[in-house]
Write a protein that holds these residues in place. Structure first.
Motif, PDB file in Angstrom:
ATOM      1  N   GLU C  63       0.887  -0.919   0.046  1.00  0.00           N
ATOM      2  CA  GLU C  63      -0.063   0.058  -0.009  1.00  0.00           C
ATOM      3  C   GLU C  63       0.796   0.981  -0.199  1.00  0.00           C
ATOM      4  O   GLU C  63       0.414   2.154  -0.895  1.00  0.00           O
ATOM      5  CB  GLU C  63      -1.119   0.079   0.995  1.00  0.00           C
ATOM      6  N   ALA C 196      -5.096   0.755   4.169  1.00  0.00           N
ATOM      7  CA  ALA C 196      -6.515   1.313   4.882  1.00  0.00           C
ATOM      8  C   ALA C 196      -6.901   0.724   6.047  1.00  0.00           C
ATOM      9  O   ALA C 196      -7.986   1.668   6.787  1.00  0.00           O
ATOM     10  CB  ALA C 196      -6.769   0.171   3.282  1.00  0.00           C
ATOM     11  N   VAL C 197      -5.956   0.525   6.376  1.00  0.00           N
ATOM     12  CA  VAL C 197      -6.257  -0.660   8.030  1.00  0.00           C
ATOM     13  C   VAL C 197      -6.249   1.135   8.874  1.00  0.00           C
ATOM     14  O   VAL C 197      -7.053   1.022  10.533  1.00  0.00           O
ATOM     15  CB  VAL C 197      -5.183  -1.413   8.612  1.00  0.00           C
ATOM     16  N   ALA C 199      -6.544   4.231   8.210  1.00  0.00           N
ATOM     17  CA  ALA C 199      -6.959   4.947   7.989  1.00  0.00           C
ATOM     18  C   ALA C 199      -8.294   6.165   8.276  1.00  0.00           C
ATOM     19  O   ALA C 199      -7.854   7.354   8.225  1.00  0.00           O
ATOM     20  CB  ALA C 199      -7.372   5.066   6.049  1.00  0.00           C
ATOM     21  N   SER C 200      -9.256   5.269   8.970  1.00  0.00           N
ATOM     22  CA  SER C 200     -10.088   5.779   9.902  1.00  0.00           C
ATOM     23  C   SER C 200     -10.424   6.177  10.969  1.00  0.00           C
ATOM     24  O   SER C 200     -10.747   7.157  11.433  1.00  0.00           O
ATOM     25  CB  SER C 200     -11.093   4.517   9.440  1.00  0.00           C
ATOM     26  N   GLU C 201      -8.980   5.581  11.471  1.00  0.00           N
ATOM     27  CA  GLU C 201      -8.523   6.296  12.805  1.00  0.00           C
ATOM     28  C   GLU C 201      -7.921   7.828  12.848  1.00  0.00           C
ATOM     29  O   GLU C 201      -7.963   8.746  13.824  1.00  0.00           O
ATOM     30  CB  GLU C 201      -7.282   5.314  13.256  1.00  0.00           C
ATOM     31  N   GLY C 216      -5.405   7.227   1.929  1.00  0.00           N
ATOM     32  CA  GLY C 216      -5.609   5.961   2.809  1.00  0.00           C
ATOM     33  C   GLY C 216      -5.990   4.745   1.409  1.00  0.00           C
ATOM     34  O   GLY C 216      -6.260   4.642   0.767  1.00  0.00           O
ATOM     35  N   LEU C 218      -4.125   1.749  -1.615  1.00  0.00           N
ATOM     36  CA  LEU C 218      -3.940   1.319  -2.441  1.00  0.00           C
ATOM     37  C   LEU C 218      -4.846   2.242  -3.160  1.00  0.00           C
ATOM     38  O   LEU C 218      -4.789   3.074  -3.870  1.00  0.00           O
ATOM     39  CB  LEU C 218      -4.631   0.266  -2.654  1.00  0.00           C
ATOM     40  N   ARG C 219      -6.162   2.549  -2.494  1.00  0.00           N
ATOM     41  CA  ARG C 219      -7.295   3.774  -3.456  1.00  0.00           C
ATOM     42  C   ARG C 219      -6.781   4.837  -3.456  1.00  0.00           C
ATOM     43  O   ARG C 219      -6.946   5.887  -4.642  1.00  0.00           O
ATOM     44  CB  ARG C 219      -8.668   2.985  -2.999  1.00  0.00           C
ATOM     45  N   GLY C 220      -5.990   4.689  -1.879  1.00  0.00           N
ATOM     46  CA  GLY C 220      -5.057   6.535  -1.279  1.00  0.00           C
ATOM     47  C   GLY C 220      -4.339   6.988  -2.971  1.00  0.00           C
ATOM     48  O   GLY C 220      -3.905   8.191  -3.482  1.00  0.00           O
TER      49      GLY C 220
END
Lengths: 218, 202, 267
Positions: C63, C196-197, C199-201, C216, C218-220
């Motif tokens: 990532e 990604a794990v 990111a939401s934090e 965030g 791979l999408r980021g």
């Protein structure tokens, strides 16, 4: 003495450093900079403890035969091989250690972590059930984010866009819903966690400085 | 040649999917040894040599002797009798470390976060106001759920806790949705490595 | 019908392999956190200094390396001066250096003149704080031993207050630590690229403005590649991601249908 001296060091060091953040005195500032320099040098030697515990544990497993002796031996041999290669040939690009790093360490660590992809797919099938209200909310939020983060979600939003009095409006707006979940409810609850964690860190720090928390002395 | 060895070892790791087996265990232990050895060398080179040896021997920065000696007291962990002396450098790192933590942590993760929550609504659209209120409700109910765990018998308090759970489930669901992408990325990377190795063999 | 665990594994492999074999790529729509990240780099002028901390282990390179590549391409194309360092992770030094030097040779940028690789130094949190005071007491030399006092960097930058933005690429808690010890304390603007794990934090810090942008997972990275208009590994990976995500949703659906059928059967 055995306990008092370390406790005193912790108390004085902790108090000085805690106060220097709030009080701007040149002397305290210089002590602060010095402490940071000392940290970097002392941390070098803390490595001894980590290496000691690794070797001790593997050696114990080997001696006590708690597992097949091949496994602790593999760890010990690979550890010492890498260390000796590094000492004799250095760590520069193209050195044996660099070769091991690129061809074994990097791909194998990545492979170990990739196992998680299989487990999460298996868990999705076997454990992700809408058993009650809470788990249903969790499941719906997760599925919205799953759709909202992949390009297909963007496409669906474009396909289902209709125009109401000149304004575009997507009926299945997964990316929009994802954004809302992440920036609104998620921010609220994660902020609550941040408060909880930070208060925990600060209170533990104070307990350590005041000598109430002494677990590290054992 | 080395590509073939890497590929075989990668397959050994993936064999864990069929259950724990000696091939996986061997590779796992190999990685632990290599990783620790590499870490040791890096710390020796970037730490001991660059932060202690070169400043002392080449640059005449004699002050490093004092933290150096303090750091060397870690070696006393090897002695049963003098073990307690190894606590001195630990006390220094720990005491000053936690002291340094208090102020910046409070400012970064409490004060500035409170500041971002307590916003002025003037000039905001209705949608933004509603969102900020939801953030506030989610924050307060979640904190309530964790801080006041003893009184769940009263209906009003139970309702507040349940609202907290609702928001938490939304948040956890979002984290889970994100996590799936992270895990899949790791597998895509391994397949990429597989392709690269196979191409370089043939 | 119950799916066997191993069949699920095989299905996942197939769903990922097929789009990769056919080389499918998808366009992704950039989101706001990525756009603000991109803009905070794009608005800088040639010659401005930025710092990039690599705080990840090779195990999460899937990532973070695509992010590092995209970001490095961007900063080199813009002619920014970059300080790369990894005080938060010991194992990433060589990986990071080889990724960056590959891209540098593509853009013709020169090490120790246009960019600097400072590597690892023990002491993590102490290092973060000292970077805000004096860069050269932490790093007197580059990772490969070039004395920094003979470089242009030494004239231009005293400490991290002199860089326009600090970007952390991380798989752990280093972003919060850097925010705490460096960004807040020394007023250094900061953005982050995280797994990604994690990111939401980081959304609370993004929402409060403490982070200028967030990538965030791979999408980021794929969104960043889209903004840069390059087709890198992240964008190529999004096709496989799409199919794998669809499979996961189908698995969740099947699992739930089975669950409700079993529940109805048992009354």
């Amino acid at each position: 003495m055995k306990i008092m001296a370390p406790l005193l060091i912790v108390f004085i060091g902790g108090m000085l450093m805690a106060f220097q953040y709030y009080i701007d005195i040149p002397l305290l500032n210089n002590i602060y900079k010095g402490v940071l320099d000392w940290h970097m040098v002392i941390a070098v030697f803390a490595l001894v403890i980590a290496v000691k515990s690794l070797i001790e544990r593997q050696w114990k497993n080997f001696r006590q035969k708690t597992e097949h002796p091949v496994y602790p031996l593999t760890t010990l041999i690979s550890f010492f091989t890498v260390v000796f290669l590094g000492i004799f040939f250095g760590l520069k690009q193209g050195s044996p250690v660099n070769f091991i790093y690129n061809n074994l360490l990097v791909p194998l660590q990545a492979t170990i972590f990739s196992l998680l992809a299989f487990y999460i797919s298996s868990a999705a099938y076997r454990a992700f059930r809408a058993k009650n209200f809470s788990s249903t909310v969790l499941l719906i939020a997760a599925m919205i984010v799953v759709m909202g983060r992949i390009p297909l979600g963007d496409l669906i939003a474009t396909w289902t866009t209709i125009s109401i009095s000149g304004k575009d409006f997507a009926i299945l707006d997964f990316p929009g819903w994802t954004r809302w979940i992440l920036t609104v409810p998620n921010v609220g609850i994660k902020r609550a966690f941040i408060f909880g964690i930070t208060l925990g860190i600060v209170s533990t720090s104070l307990k350590v400085i005041l000598g109430i928390e002494r677990g590290w002395l054992k | 040649m080395v590509e073939i060895i890497t590929l075989i070892l990668m397959l050994f790791v993936l064999s864990f999917l069929m259950g724990d087996n000696p091939f996986f265990k061997f590779t796992e232990r190999l990685i632990v040894g290599i990783s620790a050895g590499y870490g040791f060398l890096k710390l020796f080179d970037d730490g001991f040599i660059k932060k202690f040896w070169i400043p002392l021997v080449q640059e005449g920065q004699y002050w490093v002797i004092i933290p150096g000696l303090l750091g060397m007291m870690f070696f006393f962990t090897f002695s049963k009798k003098w073990n307690f002396l190894a606590k001195y450098p630990l006390a220094f790192l720990l005491g000053t470390g936690v002291g340094l933590e208090i102020g910046p942590r409070i400012e970064t993760s409490i004060l500035r976060q409170i500041n971002a929550t307590a916003v002025n609504f003037s000039g905001m659209s209705a949608g933004q106001v509603i969102n900020y209120i939801i953030i506030l409700v989610a924050l307060l109910t979640t904190m309530y759920y964790f801080l006041f765990v003893l009184r769940r018998d009263r209906p009003a308090e139970k309702l507040i806790a349940n609202i907290g759970i609702f928001f938490m489930m939304l948040g956890f669901g979002a984290s889970f949705g994100y996590t799936i992408m992270g895990r899949i990325s790791l597998l895509i990377e391994v397949i990429n490595i597989f392709f690269e190795k196979i191409t370089s063999i043939f | 019908m119950k799916l066997h665990r191993r069949l699920v594994y095989v299905l996942l492999l197939v769903f990922i392999l097929v789009p990769m074999l056919f080389g499918l790529t998808f366009k992704v729509k950039p989101t706001k956190p990525v756009m603000t990240f991109f803009d905070s780099v794009a608005e800088l002028s040639p010659g401005d200094y930025i710092a990039v901390t690599l705080s990840f282990d090779p195990s999460t390179k899937a990532e973070l390396v695509p992010m590092l590549k995209a970001l490095t391409e961007h900063v080199f194309a813009k002619g920014l001066s970059v300080i790369f360092l990894n005080p938060g992770s010991i194992n990433v030094s060589d990986l990071g250096f080889s990724v960056i030097s590959d891209i540098a040779s593509k853009y013709g940028t020169i090490e120790n003149s246009d960019w600097y690789y400072l590597g690892y130094v023990p002491g993590e949190k102490a290092v973060y704080q000292k970077l805000g005071e004096d860069l050269y007491s932490v790093y007197p030399a580059s990772m490969h031993g070039v004395k920094l006092n003979s470089t242009k960097l030494y004239k231009d930058v005293r400490n991290m207050e002199d860089v326009k933005i600090l970007i952390d690429l991380a798989d752990g808690n280093s972003t919060v630590d850097l925010l705490t010890y460096l960004s807040t304390k020394y007023d250094v603007p900061m953005a982050a690229g995280v797994t990604a794990v994690m990111a939401s934090e980081y959304y609370p810090y993004l929402e409060s403005g403490q982070l200028k942008g967030l990538l965030g997972g791979l999408r980021g990275a794929a969104e960043y590649e889209t903004l840069l208009n390059v087709s890198g590994r992240a964008r190529r990976g999004m096709a496989a991601q799409t199919l794998a995500h669809i499979l996961i949703m189908l698995l969740v659906l099947m699992g739930n249908i089975e669950y409700f059928m079993a529940k109805r059967k048992n009354g």
